[in-house]
Design an enzyme around this catalytic site. Sequence first.
Site, PDB file in Angstrom:
ATOM      1  N   ASN A 165       3.115   4.689 -10.112  1.00  0.00           N
ATOM      2  CA  ASN A 165       2.016   4.757 -10.945  1.00  0.00           C
ATOM      3  C   ASN A 165       0.659   4.570 -10.084  1.00  0.00           C
ATOM      4  O   ASN A 165      -0.378   4.785 -10.752  1.00  0.00           O
ATOM      5  CB  ASN A 165       2.141   3.604 -11.970  1.00  0.00           C
TER       6      ASN A 165
ATOM      7  N   ASP B  32       0.846  -1.269  -0.067  1.00  0.00           N
ATOM      8  CA  ASP B  32       0.083   0.133  -0.072  1.00  0.00           C
ATOM      9  C   ASP B  32       0.990   1.093  -0.021  1.00  0.00           C
ATOM     10  O   ASP B  32       1.622   1.304   0.965  1.00  0.00           O
ATOM     11  CB  ASP B  32      -0.963  -0.047   1.471  1.00  0.00           C
ATOM     12  N   VAL B  33       1.300   1.920  -1.262  1.00  0.00           N
ATOM     13  CA  VAL B  33       1.958   3.150  -1.260  1.00  0.00           C
ATOM     14  C   VAL B  33       1.691   4.096  -0.251  1.00  0.00           C
ATOM     15  O   VAL B  33       2.600   4.927   0.241  1.00  0.00           O
ATOM     16  CB  VAL B  33       2.134   3.479  -2.719  1.00  0.00           C
TER      17      VAL B  33
ATOM     18  N   LYS C 252      -2.848  15.116  -8.699  1.00  0.00           N
ATOM     19  CA  LYS C 252      -2.001  14.985  -9.951  1.00  0.00           C
ATOM     20  C   LYS C 252      -1.222  16.363 -10.138  1.00  0.00           C
ATOM     21  O   LYS C 252      -0.245  16.421 -10.679  1.00  0.00           O
ATOM     22  CB  LYS C 252      -2.810  14.488 -11.229  1.00  0.00           C
TER      23      LYS C 252
ATOM     24  N   TYR D  76      -8.233  13.952  -6.929  1.00  0.00           N
ATOM     25  CA  TYR D  76      -7.566  13.373  -8.147  1.00  0.00           C
ATOM     26  C   TYR D  76      -6.936  14.496  -8.823  1.00  0.00           C
ATOM     27  O   TYR D  76      -5.607  14.465  -8.919  1.00  0.00           O
ATOM     28  CB  TYR D  76      -8.321  12.531  -9.023  1.00  0.00           C
TER      29      TYR D  76
END
Length: 322
Positions: free
Chosen positions: A90, A63-64, A159, A155
């Site tokens: 990613n 789990d990053v 990003k 999101y």
Amino acid sequence: MRNSRPLTVVITGASSGIGLAAALAFARRGDRLVLAARDEMSLDEAAARCRAEGGEAIAVPTDVSVEAMVEELARAALDAFGRIDLWINNAAVTAFGFFERIPPEVFRQVIETDLIGTANGARAALPVFKRQGRGMLINVASMVSYVPQPYATPYVASKTAVRAFGECLRMELSLEHASDIHVCTVMPESVDTPLFENAANFAGRAARPMPPILTPEQVADAILKLVEQPRREVFVGHAGRMAALMHSFAPGLFERTMARQVDRKHFQRLPAAPDSGNVLAPVGEGAHVHGGWRRSGLSWSKMALYGGLATVPLLLVWRNRR
């Protein structure tokens, strides 16, 4: 960066979509892969597919958003292969809906996975690169890093921050004269992956990618090209580049136009009940590269988007000359 020996490549979010497409592409070159994702069963399937394509591959459930797990991922790569040549951040999740309707815990976890997960990956990879004297960090962002949209605030915020984060890292590496350590940001437009099916959704309508829609293999090809010829940032597809131009020329017009296009094109007519999707926990979707969204050929919606974006600068010039 490419040389005669196989590269050791760490890929997060490697069990599906862009991550799996990239893993398979590196496997076909005979590279050594360290694959990370939350869903252990899907990750094992992805590693098996990479081995069948000719690469070495190990699966490390990760789990990053948990720093200790990302540190363990780096240790596993070094223990297995002795070095890390390329680290691809990613892993990503998303949530659809107006900002006020997205639950705080879902909003926060999108940020934790997409932005903090990228920072955790960089924190694990950069010290290894510095000891080796070389390495490459590739952060997979999105065209929304330059071109914001409604219905996806966590999101878009993540990003956008990922792209700025890459800029900061490049500046710091330049001050350290680390010219053989590269930080690259990849910004694709919509991609035919399971992301949309698995997303959290509080919009009341089922989500879909906005046209034009890339294949995951197109993004994987862009990543492979960066290995051969590093670049600071790269758009994948043409829509993002043209939309960024429109945004810079006429931000107010862009915001109104993009808001309408997202409202019309980013959702299906099917209703959707509120659902946290795979944001808070994996959904066990299996190792799938594609989401089944893309149609062959150049669609009318794609032609309209390209044509509309391309004419905006001309319209602005005409308006200013009146």
